[in-house]
Scaffold this motif. Sequence first.
Motif, mmCIF file in Angstrom:
data_model
loop_
_atom_site.group_PDB
_atom_site.id
_atom_site.type_symbol
_atom_site.label_atom_id
_atom_site.label_comp_id
_atom_site.label_asym_id
_atom_site.label_seq_id
_atom_site.Cartn_x
_atom_site.Cartn_y
_atom_site.Cartn_z
ATOM 1 N N ALA A 7 0.862 -1.187 0.000
ATOM 2 C CA ALA A 7 0.000 0.000 0.000
ATOM 3 C C ALA A 7 0.893 1.230 0.000
ATOM 4 O O ALA A 7 2.018 1.200 0.508
ATOM 5 C CB ALA A 7 -0.922 0.036 1.219
ATOM 6 N N ASN A 8 0.396 2.302 -0.569
ATOM 7 C CA ASN A 8 1.077 3.600 -0.519
ATOM 8 C C ASN A 8 2.532 3.534 -0.982
ATOM 9 O O ASN A 8 3.421 4.176 -0.423
ATOM 10 C CB ASN A 8 1.019 4.178 0.901
ATOM 11 C CG ASN A 8 -0.402 4.449 1.352
ATOM 12 O OD1 ASN A 8 -1.271 4.746 0.528
ATOM 13 N ND2 ASN A 8 -0.659 4.332 2.649
ATOM 14 N N GLY A 9 2.777 2.732 -2.009
ATOM 15 C CA GLY A 9 4.121 2.643 -2.560
ATOM 16 C C GLY A 9 5.074 1.783 -1.762
ATOM 17 O O GLY A 9 6.263 1.699 -2.079
ATOM 18 N N MET A 10 4.583 1.120 -0.731
ATOM 19 C CA MET A 10 5.427 0.287 0.130
ATOM 20 C C MET A 10 4.953 -1.157 0.067
ATOM 21 O O MET A 10 3.809 -1.433 -0.275
ATOM 22 C CB MET A 10 5.363 0.774 1.587
ATOM 23 C CG MET A 10 5.769 2.216 1.791
ATOM 24 S SD MET A 10 5.630 2.725 3.537
ATOM 25 C CE MET A 10 3.846 2.726 3.768
ATOM 26 N N LYS A 11 5.829 -2.073 0.436
ATOM 27 C CA LYS A 11 5.414 -3.450 0.613
ATOM 28 C C LYS A 11 6.165 -4.027 1.804
ATOM 29 O O LYS A 11 7.254 -3.565 2.163
ATOM 30 C CB LYS A 11 5.677 -4.289 -0.645
ATOM 31 C CG LYS A 11 7.134 -4.491 -1.019
ATOM 32 C CD LYS A 11 7.245 -5.417 -2.233
ATOM 33 C CE LYS A 11 8.693 -5.774 -2.534
ATOM 34 N NZ LYS A 11 8.817 -6.754 -3.628
#
Length: 272
Positions: free
Chosen positions: A63-67
Amino acid sequence: MVNQIRLYTESDHVEKAQHFEAVLSSRGVETEIVTVEQLNARFLRLHPELGLCVDVDGLWLCANGMKMQPDWQAETARLKRASLKSEMIARACNLAEKPFLIDATAGLGHDSLLMAHLGAQVTLVERHPILFTLLEDSHIRARQDTFLSQVVARIHLVFSDSADYLKSRVEQKNLVDVVYLDPMFPQRDQNQQAPKKQAQVKKQMQLLHLLLPEDGEMDLGDHLLELAQDIAKRVVVKRPRLAVFLAGKQPDHQWQGDACRFDAYFQHELVA
């Protein structure tokens, strides 16, 4: 609870994604597999909604460019430095006695991994189907690691609501040496004189907070303390250093650190 989610993968890993789709479906989560050309940082930035992704390294929450995933391999250096004398959690949970221990608030499993490394036989309990599947994947991959395989052999995963699991053990009079509790959101009840600006929550916790919303689904674990005391010779609660006591109950003993503390409740009258 999240019961529908997209599962992103590249064409090389569709079969693996289908495996996770089947596992999650059996646990009540409907997934939609989306095959993408490149599952890279740019793709994640352009798709900020909560999802799952599958690549060569297994299952991830994104989510939001993160994993993130419960990266147990990344804990190896910490484990190799750890000892019964150096770790406060080892003293609090009496790990020198190699206890049978229930971690009733699994999180990412890092504390359980440390306690198993230091000799405990750990039952790790998690009720959220997505988080449990992430933990299960980490457990399976850790079994392929020469160092970690011996550690995770002492970790048993249980997909269950912790309260239900503890109640069943109470009914069966199935006692255990230690129950360990580390509530997910203890910051709500910190006993501080004034609010302080807190550092940004680490990436892993940011994504966990999206998966496990604080309101309604999660709680502080107060209800678990009494159940744990009914079956454990020792209940250990990890708290922020300034947090109030879990369920308002003063512990029998404390171990204090700079950022956190361990509150212990002893039940000498229990006989296994």
